[in-house]
Design a protein around this motif. Structure first.
Motif: not given
Length: 460
Positions: A26-29, A38-43, A158-165, A328-333
């Motif tokens: 899910n969220y990681g994949f 960050a903020g770019g790339g094609v999923p 992540s797309g928002a710029g924070y690390p994600m397992p 959110a707590t990560t600073g992301v809207v």
């Protein structure tokens, strides 16, 4: 011909693998992109979608889809939604397309419809689905030790710029557990062993993941089985009673089970957790209960913005802008108001929401028609197929009423692919029924007097 079949096998394998990874990881994949900026790339999902759509005969697929549903609202949904997103790109950049992932990924319906072109492909899909549910149940066993396992997971940006397992994210896992219990109710004999596994799957989902949505999902599934498969429900209700008795007996054993919220499992916790759905606070659940009023505030603001002008109401607020002003707590809207149906209305207005509701009404009608044909032909396997995919749809609808479910690829991609598959099964059944009627008419006899076909869903 050989090249075509080889390409078809590759396409099918890639699509099924992608859907399985979305549901399991899910969220990681979901964060995998090319390039991983960050903020770019094609999923990955969009790349697979483009590949799948490029290998289809769209005229043939859509002409068959037209035989099952009135295709006009689907075209409005796709053309208007994607066009509205492209219109927002000059002002909002890639975020306009990111916000439109629900619309874009709904075209997986076409991919699913094309996938199930032959009877053996339908057999393959439901065999694959059973294996996926087993894999989901096994993967769920790692949830209690996820904190210890995550450091070993590859980390992506992540797309928002924070690390994600990449691994050990469990957002969709409860859905797989509940669906696995429903699978057992439909496909396996009602034995004590089956009941034990069902109780474990439901109890594990409800008690360890501690999500309010799960209680509602369980209630909805009980009503669903009461309507469509009552004989499978008796032992399952008994199983729920066993879960309640087991929770009540925990204090006597001295065992403490802590769930996702860090609260010990008890009847008091479950009761207060259910009350928090209505915003009622209690010790340990104040933040959870306040989340309800927070969502209500987002929804109120969304409606105020929609009704601020006729253009906003009819055409929506568009893509590329957040629908909330919360961070959110990560600073992301927080871009979506945690309700997929309000997101559809907010971004597409009455045009988008009208097309969305219309096409779902048509798909539900096709589902009901296919189920009726399966019952009429005495095809138990077909009935089970319609019921198990509806279980998935119901779980998603409940999930989407309090979260941005359909805005997440790990829900939207399988959701629309499953719809495509089940619509194609209805196409097969309707085609077979027409063939029987034509044969009966040619021989001067009624279709009711004909023997049942050996293969309920003939290939094309």
């Amino acid at each position: 011909m050989g090249l075509s079949l080889s390409l078809e096998r590759i396409r099918d394998g890639v699509v099924l693998a992608t859907i399985a990874l979305y549901l399991l990881l899910n969220y990681g994949f979901m964060q995998l992109r090319v390039p991983p900026l960050a903020g770019g790339g094609v999923p990955i999902g969009e790349l697979v979608l483009v590949f799948a759509l490029m290998t289809l005969n769209h005229f043939a697929v859509l002409s068959k889809l037209r035989a099952v549903v009135f295709i006009f609202p689907f075209l409005v949904w796709w053309v208007y939604g994607i066009g509205r997103a492209l219109y927002g790109v000059p002002d909002h950049g890639i975020w306009a397309l990111r916000d439109a992932t629900h619309v874009i990924e709904s075209t997986f319906l076409i991919v699913g419809f094309a996938f199930a072109a032959r009877a053996e492909k339908l057999d393959r899909f439901f065999h694959w689905l059973g294996g996926l549910l087993i894999a989901g149940a096994v993967y769920a066993l790692t949830y209690p030790i996820a904190g210890a396992l995550k450091p070993f997971s590859p980390t992506i940006q992540s797309g928002a710029g924070y690390p994600m397992p990449l691994l050990f994210n469990y957002t969709a896992t409860p859905l797989l557990l509940l669906m696995g219990a429903a699978w057992l109710m439909l496909y396996r004999p009602r034995t004590k062993a089956t009941l034990v596994v069902e109780v474990f799957l439901v109890g594990y989902a409800a008690l360890l993941f501690q999500e309010r949505t799960i209680y509602v999902q369980i209630a909805v599934l009980l009503v669903f089985f009461l309507i469509f498969r009552r004989e499978a429900l008796g032992k399952s209700v008994f199983g729920l009673m066993l879960i309640i008795l087991g929770v009540a007996a925990l204090p006597l054993t001295g065992l403490t089970i802590d769930g996702r919220l860090g609260e010990a499992v008890s009847l008091d916790f479950i009761f207060n957790h259910i009350l928090s759905i209505g915003g009622i606070e209690s010790d340990g659940l104040r933040g959870t209960a306040r989340g309800v009023s927070l969502r209500m505030g987002w929804w109120k603001t969304l409606f105020e913005n929609l009704f601020s002008s006729p253009d906003n109401l009819v055409m929506g607020l568009g893509y590329g802008i957040p629908l909330t002003d919360h961070y959110a707590t990560t600073g992301v809207v927080v871009r979506e108001p945690h309700n997929s149906f309000l997101s559809v209305l907010g971004r597409g207005g009455l045009i988008g929401a009208g097309a969305f509701l219309w096409m779902h009404a048509l798909m539900l009608s096709a589902w009901a028609r296919g189920l009726k044909l399966s019952i009429r032909r005495g095809w138990r396997e077909g009935q089970n197929r319609y019921l198990i995919v509806m279980v998935f749809f119901l779980l998603v609808w409940v999930f989407g009423s309090g979260e941005d479910a359909l805005e997440k690829p790990y829900i939207a991609v399988p959701y629309y692919f499953f719809w495509g598959v089940i619509l194609r099964q209805t196409w097969h059944l309707a085609r077979a029924a027409r063939s029987v009627r034509a044969h009966a008419h040619a021989h001067g006899r009624s279709a009711a007097g004909k023997p049942r076909a050996a293969a309920p869903v003939p290939g094309t």
